[in-house]
Design a protein around this motif. Structure first.
Motif, PDB file in Angstrom:
ATOM      1  N   ASP A 122      -3.887  -4.631  -1.097  1.00 16.58           N
ATOM      2  CA  ASP A 122      -3.335  -5.349  -2.246  1.00 16.58           C
ATOM      3  C   ASP A 122      -1.858  -5.027  -2.473  1.00 16.58           C
ATOM      4  O   ASP A 122      -1.281  -5.415  -3.485  1.00 16.58           O
ATOM      5  CB  ASP A 122      -4.142  -5.033  -3.504  1.00 16.58           C
ATOM      6  N   GLY A 123      -1.244  -4.281  -1.540  1.00 19.02           N
ATOM      7  CA  GLY A 123       0.158  -3.900  -1.670  1.00 19.02           C
ATOM      8  C   GLY A 123       0.377  -2.624  -2.459  1.00 19.02           C
ATOM      9  O   GLY A 123       1.492  -2.117  -2.542  1.00 19.02           O
ATOM     10  N   ARG A 124      -0.678  -2.067  -3.022  1.00 16.87           N
ATOM     11  CA  ARG A 124      -0.608  -0.836  -3.814  1.00 16.87           C
ATOM     12  C   ARG A 124      -0.602   0.365  -2.862  1.00 16.87           C
ATOM     13  O   ARG A 124      -1.437   0.451  -1.963  1.00 16.87           O
ATOM     14  CB  ARG A 124      -1.829  -0.790  -4.715  1.00 16.87           C
ATOM     15  N   TYR A 125       0.310   1.298  -3.084  1.00 16.59           N
ATOM     16  CA  TYR A 125       0.401   2.481  -2.233  1.00 16.59           C
ATOM     17  C   TYR A 125      -0.501   3.593  -2.755  1.00 16.59           C
ATOM     18  O   TYR A 125      -0.615   3.798  -3.969  1.00 16.59           O
ATOM     19  CB  TYR A 125       1.842   2.995  -2.161  1.00 16.59           C
ATOM     20  N   PHE A 126      -1.108   4.302  -1.814  1.00 14.74           N
ATOM     21  CA  PHE A 126      -1.942   5.444  -2.157  1.00 14.74           C
ATOM     22  C   PHE A 126      -1.790   6.516  -1.088  1.00 14.74           C
ATOM     23  O   PHE A 126      -1.416   6.242   0.047  1.00 14.74           O
ATOM     24  CB  PHE A 126      -3.417   5.035  -2.307  1.00 14.74           C
ATOM     25  N   ASP A 127      -2.044   7.751  -1.485  1.00 18.23           N
ATOM     26  CA  ASP A 127      -2.039   8.892  -0.577  1.00 18.23           C
ATOM     27  C   ASP A 127      -3.463   9.281  -0.246  1.00 18.23           C
ATOM     28  O   ASP A 127      -4.340   9.235  -1.117  1.00 18.23           O
ATOM     29  CB  ASP A 127      -1.394  10.131  -1.217  1.00 18.23           C
ATOM     30  N   VAL A 128      -3.672   9.693   0.997  1.00 15.39           N
ATOM     31  CA  VAL A 128      -4.908  10.365   1.378  1.00 15.39           C
ATOM     32  C   VAL A 128      -4.506  11.798   1.679  1.00 15.39           C
ATOM     33  O   VAL A 128      -3.769  12.061   2.630  1.00 15.39           O
ATOM     34  CB  VAL A 128      -5.582   9.715   2.604  1.00 15.39           C
ATOM     35  N   GLU A 129      -4.915  12.712   0.801  1.00 13.09           N
ATOM     36  CA  GLU A 129      -4.588  14.132   0.944  1.00 13.09           C
ATOM     37  C   GLU A 129      -5.688  14.784   1.772  1.00 13.09           C
ATOM     38  O   GLU A 129      -6.825  14.898   1.333  1.00 13.09           O
ATOM     39  CB  GLU A 129      -4.473  14.795  -0.425  1.00 13.09           C
ATOM     40  N   MET A 130      -5.321  15.190   2.989  1.00 12.60           N
ATOM     41  CA  MET A 130      -6.300  15.718   3.939  1.00 12.60           C
ATOM     42  C   MET A 130      -6.420  17.235   3.851  1.00 12.60           C
ATOM     43  O   MET A 130      -5.432  17.930   3.706  1.00 12.60           O
ATOM     44  CB  MET A 130      -5.903  15.320   5.357  1.00 12.60           C
TER      45      MET A 130
END
Length: 170
Positions: A122-130
């Motif tokens: 949807d164009g929304r940025y998110f982080d995946v914290e590994m």
């Protein structure tokens, strides 16, 4: 277990089943393999010999073979980043530039921590914290970038179809 953080409102998804559900909605593969089977010297060591790198790959051979069959990965290696890495700050500047790849970008975190910042559908940025034990596979052509967390270290297994497909397109 991985966490998801949204850039626009700083909200987190932390429940494992909700993280998996959200990432699946973004066509991102997320798995948690754990790292309990590894000796501490293979987890905490950021100056690995080739033999130690092979021991890590061998420890996860069944999982590597399974996901490779599903996704067509042909190559596996180990990447190590820490304060011992020459020019670490310069590398991190390069990694933080948004890009995509013509192949999936698949990483399994053996030790340390990393963040994949991803542009959602949807164009929304998110982080995946590994965290150690997490595997993520960002689909080909997905805009993203990578950085380290506060401990400034990660040891990860990289899986890809071809080295050329792994090259960043900015």
């Amino acid at each position: 277990m991985a966490k998801v953080r949204f850039h626009d409102n700083n909200e987190y998804i932390t429940a494992p089943e909700e993280v998996s559900k959200f990432l699946q909605s973004q066509e991102i593969i997320y798995e948690h393999w754990g790292v309990d089977r590894l000796d501490a010297n293979l987890r905490d060591n950021y100056n690995l010999t080739d033999e130690e790198k092979q021991q890590i790959l061998d420890a996860f051979r069944p999982e590597i073979e399974d996901i490779s069959k599903r996704r067509g990965y042909l190559t596996a290696d180990i990447v190590v980043l820490s304060d011992q890495t020459p020019n670490l700050d310069e590398l991190l500047v390069k990694f933080k530039a948004e890009h995509h790849h013509t192949d999936d970008e698949c990483r399994f975190c053996v030790d340390g921590h990393g963040i994949f910042a991803i542009k959602g559908k949807d164009g929304r940025y998110f982080d995946v914290e590994m965290e150690p034990g997490d595997l993520i596979s960002v689909p080909s052509y997905s805009r993203h970038y990578f950085t380290l967390m506060d401990d400034r270290k990660i040891k990860a297994i990289r899986l890809f179809v071809t080295p050329a497909g792994w090259e960043a397109i900015y």
